[in-house]
Enzyme design. Structure first.
Site, PDB file in Angstrom:
ATOM      1  N   THR A 178       0.962  -1.283   0.058  1.00 50.39           N
ATOM      2  CA  THR A 178       0.161  -0.021   0.075  1.00 50.39           C
ATOM      3  C   THR A 178       0.996   1.009   0.314  1.00 50.39           C
ATOM      4  OG1 THR A 178      -0.702  -0.433   2.690  1.00 50.39           O
ATOM      5  CG2 THR A 178      -2.046  -1.188   1.129  1.00 50.39           C
ATOM      6  N   ASP A 179       0.122   2.711  -0.288  1.00 47.26           N
ATOM      7  CA  ASP A 179       0.840   3.441  -0.359  1.00 47.26           C
ATOM      8  C   ASP A 179       0.498   4.345   1.400  1.00 47.26           C
ATOM      9  OD1 ASP A 179       0.770   3.689  -2.745  1.00 47.26           O
ATOM     10  OD2 ASP A 179      -0.790   4.009  -3.218  1.00 47.26           O
ATOM     11  N   SER A 196       1.209   8.839   4.693  1.00 49.98           N
ATOM     12  CA  SER A 196       0.606   8.671   4.071  1.00 49.98           C
ATOM     13  C   SER A 196       1.656   8.500   2.993  1.00 49.98           C
ATOM     14  CB  SER A 196      -0.986   9.522   3.265  1.00 49.98           C
ATOM     15  OG  SER A 196      -0.881   9.623   2.293  1.00 49.98           O
ATOM     16  N   ARG A 197       2.054   8.443   1.541  1.00 51.92           N
ATOM     17  CA  ARG A 197       2.987   8.284   0.728  1.00 51.92           C
ATOM     18  C   ARG A 197       2.850   9.059  -0.352  1.00 51.92           C
ATOM     19  NH1 ARG A 197       3.729   2.310   2.284  1.00 51.92           N
ATOM     20  NH2 ARG A 197       5.111   2.514   3.777  1.00 51.92           N
ATOM     21  N   VAL A 198       1.915   9.604  -0.459  1.00 51.87           N
ATOM     22  CA  VAL A 198       1.334  10.351  -1.160  1.00 51.87           C
ATOM     23  C   VAL A 198       0.974  12.497  -0.403  1.00 51.87           C
ATOM     24  CG1 VAL A 198      -0.896  12.205  -2.223  1.00 51.87           C
ATOM     25  CG2 VAL A 198      -0.778   9.101  -2.213  1.00 51.87           C
TER      26      VAL A 198
END
Length: 515
Positions: A340-341, A366-368
């Site tokens: 997951t991101d 959160s990698r976004v």
């Protein structure tokens, strides 16, 4: 006589010439040679394909071709397997397992093969999709830059989720994982985001309670619920997330935005392990077969944000995973974290201490990041994660220090009030403009003099005051910063600060007590 004979022979020739022209469909026929724990071992299905639907004509049940061996095929049964007997006939259908999709499913509750469970009659749709499908390629995707507003302050401010992202919700049993997912669905009312909720291995009473909450808040108007309850056989639990994903993909590929919640993938992995061990696939770590990683990666890769050339739709995935004793390094949690991101980690100690949602801001990520936040939220909450991390360190240190300097004490006091602001009751999502205003108030010191036990009352009164006395501030935040993607101007920030000070002097709960 000759003419009669000629006529009869002509009719016979005509019938022979046309014989078999109407029976174009063929089926391989096999025989059940063994049945155990929901899996039938079938001999003789020559042309069967992987994941093809097979029929047991005597009982009317269906199964799926799961393990294609040299002489036999292992077929998990999609239903009450106790009705199957040895020597029963099995037929191929020629159809890879598929589910009905489309707008007809919105507001409905279905099982993993698309049969309705809500007593509202058959589903009126001709559209169908295979449950397994290759994920969209790199060329068809675009970057994630549009937020999914959860309505939960702690998540929207610190761990933003974007449309097309895959964000894991992870934590021990009874820490509020499902509550986060349901709050997110409830908050999508009027936001053009269709929702698919997949309940895997939950008790029927729990699913009924969730459905009642969604109905009560009007969320079923834009939600599809796929249910494979705890009482269902393992093959239906295995199939459920793929079926839900196919339903969500139909929305995405028609140019719309969809959100899918898999609740939860721990039970999905366990169902797959049960099937795998019965059909003698070799067990590995924690008795899971080696391809359990591929099981989830091929599911979650189907979440994407398509570019304009492919319709511009998106599918956002929120998988849920249950840990034991907060152990995120166990096999299945480790797999999902790497797929997951980012993850929202809910900690049992924080939950028991009254921090709801029990979000651990240190492990959650959160990698976004800011790309999935509105400009206003990014502006007011940019330093929040760092401030909370520093507060936690100082708080731990202050337990051993008898005397603190003024600056350290002020930072600890502000941190405590910020945590108090991040608390939120269940099923009460907060609009983005209210989130921006309360976080601005907390991070800029307007709450520093408010007693800790009055922060919640101060916040409730503040929303009411801003809505009645200064509705134009909230409207401007939405118009420019949420829809227009502009930062809040200095004038708007000045107006917001003045409104907060005005509320402090005239309408805040502490003032009423003084009077």
């Amino acid at each position: 006589m000759a003419s009669w004979a000629d006529e009869i022979s002509a009719i016979i020739e005509k019938n022979i010439a046309g014989f078999g022209s109407e029976t174009t469909a063929t089926a391989s026929v096999g025989t059940v040679i063994a049945i155990q724990d929901g899996v039938a071992r079938v001999y003789g299905l020559q042309d069967v394909k992987y994941l093809e639907l097979v029929e047991f004509p005597r009982t009317g049940l269906y199964g799926m071709a799961f393990n294609l061996e040299e002489e036999t095929v292992s077929c998990p049964i999609l239903g009450d397997y106790t009705q199957i007997r040895e020597d029963d006939e099995v037929r191929t259908t020629g159809r890879i397992i598929e589910v009905p999709v489309g707008d007809a499913l919105i507001g409905r509750v279905v099982n993993p093969i698309g049969q309705p469970l809500d007593e509202r009659g058959p589903i009126q749709t001709t559209l169908r999709r295979p449950v397994e499908r290759i994920a969209p390629g790199v060329i068809t995707r675009q970057s994630v830059n549009t937020p999914v507003q959860t309505g939960i302050k702690a998540i929207d401010a610190i761990i933003p989720i974007g449309r097309g992202q895959r964000e894991l919700i992870i934590g021990d049993r009874q820490t509020g994982k499902t509550a986060v997912a349901i709050d997110t669905i409830i908050n999508q009312k009027g936001k053009n985001l269709l929702c698919v909720y997949v309940a895997i291995g939950q008790k029927n009473s729990t699913v009924a309670r969730t459905l009642a909450v969604l109905e009560e808040h009007g969320a079923m108007e834009y939600t599809v619920v796929v249910v494979a309850s705890a009482s269902e056989p393992a093959p239906l639990k295995y199939l459920a997330p793929y079926a839900g994903c196919a339903i969500g993909e139909e929305f995405m590929e028609s140019g719309r935005d969809a959100l899918i919640i898999y609740d939860d993938l721990t039970k999905h992995a366990e169902a797959y392990r049960n099937i795998s061990l019965i059909i003698r696939r070799p067990p590995g770590r924690e008795a899971y077969p080696g391809d359990v990683f591929y099981l989830h990666s091929r599911l979650l890769e189907r979440a994407a944000r398509l570019n304009k050339d492919y319709g511009g739709g998106s599918l956002t995935a929120l998988p849920v995973i249950e840990t034991k004793a907060n152990d995120v390094s166990a096999y299945i949690p480790t797999n999902l974290i790497s797929i997951t991101d980012g993850q929202i980690f809910l900690e049992s100690d924080l939950f028991n201490a009254g921090q709801r949602p029990a979000l651990n801001t240190g492990i959650s990520v959160s990698r976004v990041g800011g790309s999935a936040q509105t400009a206003a939220m990014r502006q007011v909450a940019g330093s929040m994660r760092l401030d909370l991390s520093q507060f936690r360190e100082l708080e731990a240190f202050s337990q051993f220090a008898s005397d603190l300097d003024k600056a350290t004490k002020a930072r600890i006091d502000r941190g405590r009030r910020t945590l108090e602001v991040l608390k939120q009751p269940q099923y009460q999502p907060i609009s983005v403009e209210n989130q921006v205003m309360i976080i601005y108030a907390a991070t800029n010191g307007y709450l520093d003099q408010v007693p800790l036990d009055q922060v919640a009352a101060w916040e409730t009164g503040f929303y009411r005051y801003m809505e009645t006395a200064h509705p134009e501030i909230g409207s401007e935040i939405v118009e420019k910063s949420v829809n227009g993607r502009e930062k809040m101007s200095k004038d708007l920030l000045k107006k917001l600060g003045a409104a907060i000070e005005e509320y402090q002097k005239t309408a805040a709960p502490s003032n009423e007590q003084k009077r």
